[in-house]
Structure formats: structure tokens, C-alpha cells
Design a protein around this motif. Structure first.
Motif, PDB file in Angstrom:
ATOM      1  N   ARG A 139     -30.590 -54.006  22.495  1.00  0.00           N
ATOM      2  CA  ARG A 139     -29.519 -54.079  23.482  1.00  0.00           C
ATOM      3  C   ARG A 139     -30.070 -54.068  24.909  1.00  0.00           C
ATOM      4  O   ARG A 139     -29.568 -54.788  25.786  1.00  0.00           O
ATOM      5  CB  ARG A 139     -28.558 -52.895  23.280  1.00  0.00           C
ATOM      6  N   ALA A 140     -31.105 -53.269  25.131  1.00  0.00           N
ATOM      7  CA  ALA A 140     -31.699 -53.220  26.470  1.00  0.00           C
ATOM      8  C   ALA A 140     -32.329 -54.559  26.829  1.00  0.00           C
ATOM      9  O   ALA A 140     -32.222 -55.026  27.976  1.00  0.00           O
ATOM     10  CB  ALA A 140     -32.738 -52.102  26.534  1.00  0.00           C
ATOM     11  N   ILE A 141     -32.957 -55.200  25.867  1.00  0.00           N
ATOM     12  CA  ILE A 141     -33.561 -56.515  26.122  1.00  0.00           C
ATOM     13  C   ILE A 141     -32.476 -57.553  26.367  1.00  0.00           C
ATOM     14  O   ILE A 141     -32.620 -58.441  27.216  1.00  0.00           O
ATOM     15  CB  ILE A 141     -34.479 -56.917  24.963  1.00  0.00           C
ATOM     16  N   GLY A 142     -31.364 -57.430  25.631  1.00  0.00           N
ATOM     17  CA  GLY A 142     -30.250 -58.340  25.865  1.00  0.00           C
ATOM     18  C   GLY A 142     -29.729 -58.263  27.289  1.00  0.00           C
ATOM     19  O   GLY A 142     -29.294 -59.264  27.868  1.00  0.00           O
ATOM     20  N   ARG A 143     -29.812 -57.063  27.877  1.00  0.00           N
ATOM     21  CA  ARG A 143     -29.384 -56.867  29.270  1.00  0.00           C
ATOM     22  C   ARG A 143     -30.493 -57.172  30.275  1.00  0.00           C
ATOM     23  O   ARG A 143     -30.282 -57.093  31.474  1.00  0.00           O
ATOM     24  CB  ARG A 143     -28.921 -55.414  29.485  1.00  0.00           C
ATOM     25  N   ARG A 144     -31.680 -57.478  29.775  1.00  0.00           N
ATOM     26  CA  ARG A 144     -32.848 -57.727  30.644  1.00  0.00           C
ATOM     27  C   ARG A 144     -33.129 -56.525  31.539  1.00  0.00           C
ATOM     28  O   ARG A 144     -33.437 -56.668  32.731  1.00  0.00           O
ATOM     29  CB  ARG A 144     -32.623 -58.982  31.499  1.00  0.00           C
ATOM     30  N   PRO A 196     -24.666 -44.629  28.399  1.00  0.00           N
ATOM     31  CA  PRO A 196     -25.887 -43.874  28.723  1.00  0.00           C
ATOM     32  C   PRO A 196     -26.806 -43.721  27.519  1.00  0.00           C
ATOM     33  O   PRO A 196     -26.362 -43.642  26.372  1.00  0.00           O
ATOM     34  CB  PRO A 196     -25.340 -42.507  29.161  1.00  0.00           C
ATOM     35  N   LEU A 197     -28.103 -43.679  27.802  1.00  0.00           N
ATOM     36  CA  LEU A 197     -29.100 -43.440  26.767  1.00  0.00           C
ATOM     37  C   LEU A 197     -29.400 -41.950  26.725  1.00  0.00           C
ATOM     38  O   LEU A 197     -30.022 -41.403  27.632  1.00  0.00           O
ATOM     39  CB  LEU A 197     -30.383 -44.229  27.073  1.00  0.00           C
ATOM     40  N   ARG A 212     -34.308 -49.532  30.797  1.00  0.00           N
ATOM     41  CA  ARG A 212     -33.631 -49.084  29.578  1.00  0.00           C
ATOM     42  C   ARG A 212     -34.506 -49.326  28.343  1.00  0.00           C
ATOM     43  O   ARG A 212     -34.448 -48.554  27.374  1.00  0.00           O
ATOM     44  CB  ARG A 212     -32.276 -49.788  29.423  1.00  0.00           C
ATOM     45  N   VAL A 213     -35.290 -50.388  28.355  1.00  0.00           N
ATOM     46  CA  VAL A 213     -36.229 -50.618  27.257  1.00  0.00           C
ATOM     47  C   VAL A 213     -37.187 -49.442  27.157  1.00  0.00           C
ATOM     48  O   VAL A 213     -37.414 -48.880  26.074  1.00  0.00           O
ATOM     49  CB  VAL A 213     -37.013 -51.934  27.471  1.00  0.00           C
ATOM     50  N   ALA A 221     -34.415 -47.026  17.414  1.00  0.00           N
ATOM     51  CA  ALA A 221     -35.259 -47.781  18.342  1.00  0.00           C
ATOM     52  C   ALA A 221     -34.919 -49.269  18.276  1.00  0.00           C
ATOM     53  O   ALA A 221     -34.815 -49.945  19.306  1.00  0.00           O
ATOM     54  CB  ALA A 221     -36.738 -47.562  18.013  1.00  0.00           C
ATOM     55  N   GLU A 222     -34.722 -49.777  17.066  1.00  0.00           N
ATOM     56  CA  GLU A 222     -34.414 -51.201  16.913  1.00  0.00           C
ATOM     57  C   GLU A 222     -33.178 -51.600  17.719  1.00  0.00           C
ATOM     58  O   GLU A 222     -33.207 -52.560  18.494  1.00  0.00           O
ATOM     59  CB  GLU A 222     -34.180 -51.525  15.429  1.00  0.00           C
ATOM     60  N   THR A 223     -32.089 -50.883  17.510  1.00  0.00           N
ATOM     61  CA  THR A 223     -30.839 -51.298  18.155  1.00  0.00           C
ATOM     62  C   THR A 223     -30.828 -51.020  19.653  1.00  0.00           C
ATOM     63  O   THR A 223     -30.352 -51.844  20.442  1.00  0.00           O
ATOM     64  CB  THR A 223     -29.620 -50.646  17.467  1.00  0.00           C
ATOM     65  N   LEU A 224     -31.379 -49.882  20.091  1.00  0.00           N
ATOM     66  CA  LEU A 224     -31.369 -49.566  21.520  1.00  0.00           C
ATOM     67  C   LEU A 224     -32.297 -50.496  22.298  1.00  0.00           C
ATOM     68  O   LEU A 224     -31.950 -50.939  23.406  1.00  0.00           O
ATOM     69  CB  LEU A 224     -31.762 -48.099  21.739  1.00  0.00           C
ATOM     70  N   ILE A 225     -33.458 -50.788  21.740  1.00  0.00           N
ATOM     71  CA  ILE A 225     -34.382 -51.734  22.390  1.00  0.00           C
ATOM     72  C   ILE A 225     -33.750 -53.120  22.451  1.00  0.00           C
ATOM     73  O   ILE A 225     -33.814 -53.817  23.480  1.00  0.00           O
ATOM     74  CB  ILE A 225     -35.715 -51.794  21.613  1.00  0.00           C
TER      75      ILE A 225
END
Length: 446
Positions: free
Chosen positions: A306-311, A15-16, A315-316, A300-304
Motif C-alpha cells: 500500500r505504501a508503494i502504491g502511494r509512492r 496511520p501506521l 511509509r515504506v 509487511a506484505e500488505t503495508l509495504i
């Protein structure tokens, strides 16, 4: 190339939450807090020698190497975005291979600096000459410190990997060990053994090598995956080109940002020593703000990423909003603190009354700076995580042109106030232009 591992991305992701953001950010803030302490000790121990030249030599040598190493700071930022996206996509093989690529770049860069040290140091002293005594001592310092270049640059790569994996407590450990060992050896080598400037250099070399070793140990899970030495994957042309493209764009963006800050000092010098000193005092407030903001920008770097990795566009967006909220709270707090205790901080940092009076005159600009710069700083983190280096480069270029154009128009009319206005305007320009590209970032995820 080895066959990519298939991963199930249907499982519910972590969860975020605000707690998760703080868990990533706070170790970075604590890590940054150790940096100025080390600088103070370096100066303090050579200051006990009772001569001015050793202090100048250490300061000059340190800024030369810091500048050279800064050119490879892209390795941290690029690694965060690429590794975070691979982790978000569940591609553990690429997560490991990326660390190998980053460390190979660090090793190559460090060896190149060692090989070119004579030319690089000659150029540095040509640009910024010093007295014969200071330059001689500084050269002795540099001749020792340069040998840890591969390890110092490797720390950028290791830090980026740890941030991407949300192991920022490890980043704190690396910095704490490096700075703690450096301080301890400073005291022993200089005050205990009387090694002088060379003692400070040897202390830093040992600390940087040890810091890289600790970082490698903390990243040991990357080497548990055989893909770290899957050479066809590591040297895959498409992946190398993508990594190079991201890093080159980030480097160009950072070079323009550095040009703005460097020119700020040079422009300020035109108004005399008192104004130059006042600007230098106030710019320290900017660095304090940056240290505090780094934690949330890193989050922001890591959460963004990871969210982009999941498409996952939702979450982005949530990652951007959560981290930006904390960034805004931090900037409001910093602005309020400068408004309340700014005059006292100026008195602590500058004992010259004329510098104090001058700095108070421009303090309102520094009170406004955290609020004005918040969007730019947080969007930097968001776009780094998205590996949208081209956007960062292009928007920085617009801000770069606006800054220098406004300086030419405003300084003749408003003097140093015009210079400060240009600096803050560059923050606004970067925030607005990056913000205008955010919808495209979300579209690219889909």
C-alpha cells in the motif's frame, strides 16, 4: 480498456501503528494454528480402522496433492503485492480486475491438474513407491480429492486478496470453516458411516469447495465494482505480462527454497534412521516458527504494497521497521521457548530414546534458527509486497548455491552438524543479500 478512475491521494492515509500490525498479523497466526489440528484428525480417524495401510495412504495422498498445490502458492504472494499496490494507489478498478485474473489462473490450473491426474499420480508413485495396498488406497483417495483442485487453488488467490485489503480476519474465517467442516465430516464419514480413506477424501473435497465459496463471499466487494468483468482491462496485455513476470519469479524463488528443504531430508537420511528421525522432529520446530512469523510477514506484505502504491518512501520504511520489530520479538520468543521447553517437546514428539538423545544433540541449531532466519523471513514479506520478484529470485539463487556448496564442504567433516550449519547459512545468505537490495527497493518507490 475502460478509463481508469481518478483518485485523490492527498487524503491522509490510515496511520501506521503497532495496533494495525497486530490487527493484520494475529488472525493469520490463529489461522495457521488450525492447520496441524486438521492433519492430526485426518490421521487419527483412519487410525481407528486398526490398519496401517489406510494411514499411509492418506499421508501419501495428502503430501502428493499438497506438493502439487504448493506450485501455485505464488498466486497468494503475487496477489498480495499487486492488489495492495493498486489499493494504495486508489485504483479500485484494478483491485477488482486483479481478483478476476487470479481466479481465472486458479480455475485454469485446477482444470489442468484434473486433466493430467493420471500422468501426475503415476509420476508421484514412480518417484516415491509404496506397497501395493497403500498405493491402491492412495489412488482411491487422490481420484476423489483432485476434483476440488480449482477450489483449493482459488483459496490462494482469495487469501492473497483478503490479506492485501487488510481483511485477515476473513482469512481466519475461511481456514476455520474449511478445517472445521473437514474435521466434522471426517468424524461422520469415517467413524459414523465407515467410508474409510474415501471418507477422508470426500470430507476434504466438500471443505475446500465450501472454503472457496466462503472466500468469494468475503471478497464480494470486489464484484461490486463493474471492473471485475471489464474484459479489456482484465486481459490487458501489459498488466498480464507484469502479473506473469511477478508470479514466475516468485515461483522460481519458492522452488529453490523447496529444493533446499527437500534436500535437507535426503541428506539427513544418509546418516541413518535415527538421525533422519531426529532431524524430522527438529524441523517441526522450524514449521512452528514459520507459522508464528507468517502473520508479521503478511503484515509487511500488505503495508509495504500500500505504501508503494502511494509512492510514499517514508511509509515504506516505517512499514518495514514496524513489522520487522514484531518479527524480531517473535523470533526471540521462539528461540527462548525452544531453549527452555525444547527437550520436553522432543520427548513428546519422539518416544524412541535414541531419537530423543540424537535430537537433543542438534537442538542448539534449532534454538539459533529463529534468530538467524528472522531477517530472511521478514525481508521476504517486504519484497513480496514490493512485487520485486526478480530480487527474490536472484538472492535465493545465491543462497541456493551457498547452501549446496557448503553442504559438500561441511558434511564430510562435521556430519549432520555440517548439514544444519548449511541450512542456517542459507538463511543468513538470504537475509544479507535481500538486505543489500533494500536501498534499491526504496529508490524504486521514488
Amino acid at each position: 480498456m475502460s478509463k481508469p478512475i481518478e483518485h485523490d491521494l492527498t487524503a491522509a492515509p490510515q496511520p501506521l501503528t503497532h495496533k494495525r500490525v497486530l490487527k493484520i498479523a494475529l488472525p493469520i497466526v490463529l489461522s495457521n494454528a488450525t492447520v496441524p489440528i486438521l492433519g492430526a484428525v485426518d490421521v487419527g480417524v483412519v487410525g481407528q480402522m486398526g490398519q496401517a495401510a489406510p494411514i499411509g495412504a492418506v499421508a501419501m495422498g495428502a503430501i502428493i496433492l499438497t506438493t502439487l498445490y504448493w506450485f501455485f502458492g505464488f498466486l497468494r504472494m503475487g496477489t498480495v503485492g499487486l492488489v495492495g499496490q493498486a489499493e494504495g494507489a486508489g485504483d479500485s478498478a484494478e483491485v477488482s480486475a486483479l481478483l478476476t485474473r487470479a481466479l481465472m489462473i486458479a480455475a485454469g490450473a485446477g482444470v489442468t491438474l484434473i486433466a493430467l491426474q493420471g500422468l501426475l499420480f503415476y509420476g508421484a508413485f514412480w518417484i516415491s513407491p509404496a506397497t501395493a495396498e497403500v498405493e491402491s488406497l492412495a489412488r482411491d483417495y487422490l481420484a476423489i480429492r483432485i476434483w476440488s483442485a480449482p477450489f483449493a487453488i482459488a483459496v490462494f488467490a482469495l487469501t492473497g486478496w483478503l490479506v492485501a485489503m487488510e481483511r485477515t480476519a476473513g482469512v481466519f474465517v475461511v481456514q476455520f470453516v474449511m478445517n472445521g467442516v473437514n474435521i466434522g465430516l471426517d468424524l461422520w464419514f469415517v467413524l459414523g458411516l465407515g467410508w474409510g480413506v474415501e471418507g477422508v477424501a470426500f470430507a476434504t473435497v466438500i471443505a475446500e469447495i465450501l472454503g472457496a465459496c466462503v472466500g468469494l463471499w468475503l471478497c464480494r466487494s470486489a464484484f461490486a465494482n463493474p471492473a471485475w468483468k471489464d474484459w479489456p482491462r482484465v486481459f490487458d496485455h501489459a498488466r498480464l505480462v507484469h502479473m506473469a513476470s511477478v508470479n514466475i519469479d516468485i515461483f522460481l524463488r519458492s522452488a529453490m527454497l523447496m529444493a533446499i528443504f527437500t534436500s535437507f531430508v535426503f541428506y539427513g537420511a544418509a546418516f541413518g534412521d535415527v538421525t533422519l528421525a531426529a532431524n524430522e522432529v527438529l524441523i517441526q520446530f522450524m514449521y512452528i516458527t514459520a507459522y508464528a512469523m507468517d502473520g508479521f510477514a503478511f503484515a509487511a506484505e500488505t503495508l509495504i504494497a500500500r505504501a508503494i502504491g502511494r509512492r510514499d518512501v517514508a511509509r515504506v520504511r516505517r512499514s518495514a521497521v514496524l513489522t520487522a520489530c514484531w518479527g524480531l520479538v517473535t523470533c526471540i520468543a521462539m528461540s527462548a521457548a525452544f531453549a527452555v521447553i525444547g527437550p520436553w517437546l522432543i520427548e513428546v514428539m519422539a518416544k524412541d530414546v535414541s531419537v530423543q538423545i540424537e535430537a537433543r544433540q542438534y537442538l542448539p541449531w534449532m534454538i539459533a534458527a529463529p534468530l538467524v532466519g528472522c531477517a530472511a523471513w521478514m525481508l521476504d514479506g517486504i519484497f513480496i509486497g514490493a512485487t520485486r520478484g526478480a530480487d527474490m529470485r536472484n538472492m535465493m539463487f545465491i543462497s541456493f548455491v551457498i547452501y549446496f556448496g557448503f553442504v559438500e564442504l561441511a558434511m564430510p567433516v562435521w556430519g549432520n552438524h555440517g548439514l544444519w550449519a548449511a541450512m542456517l547459512l542459507s538463511f543468513v545468505a538470504r537475509g544479507v543479500t535481500l538486505g543489500s537490495r533494500y536501498p534499491a527497493l526504496e529508490r524504486s518507490v521514488q
